[in-house]
Design an enzyme around this catalytic site. Structure first.
Site: not given
Length: 72
Positions: A9, A11
């Site tokens: 992930d 982000d």
């Protein structure tokens, strides 16, 4: 323990890639003969997707390019 998949992930949870993205955007801008932007300005554009990032970074010049096709 054996894993069948690994998921990342990116982000900002595991890696803060805003500066790398900003450097890449400035490279793209200069490659198109456009003025580069301060890193902090580009970093503030990160988070709404690639098309929005490129469009905001290019400013008025964005209308001269097919941005949706370029970011696919």
């Amino acid at each position: 323990m054996r894993f069948s998949a690994v998921i990342f992930d990116l982000d900002g949870t595991l890696v803060d890639s805003r500066r790398d993205i900003a450097v890449s955007v400035n490279h793209m801008l200069s490659g198109h003969g456009l003025e580069t932007l301060p890193i902090e300005t580009i970093e503030s554009y990160v988070g709404s997707g690639a098309e929005c990032l490129v469009r905001r970074s290019m400013g008025a010049a964005a209308s001269r390019f097919d941005i949706p096709a370029a970011v696919q």
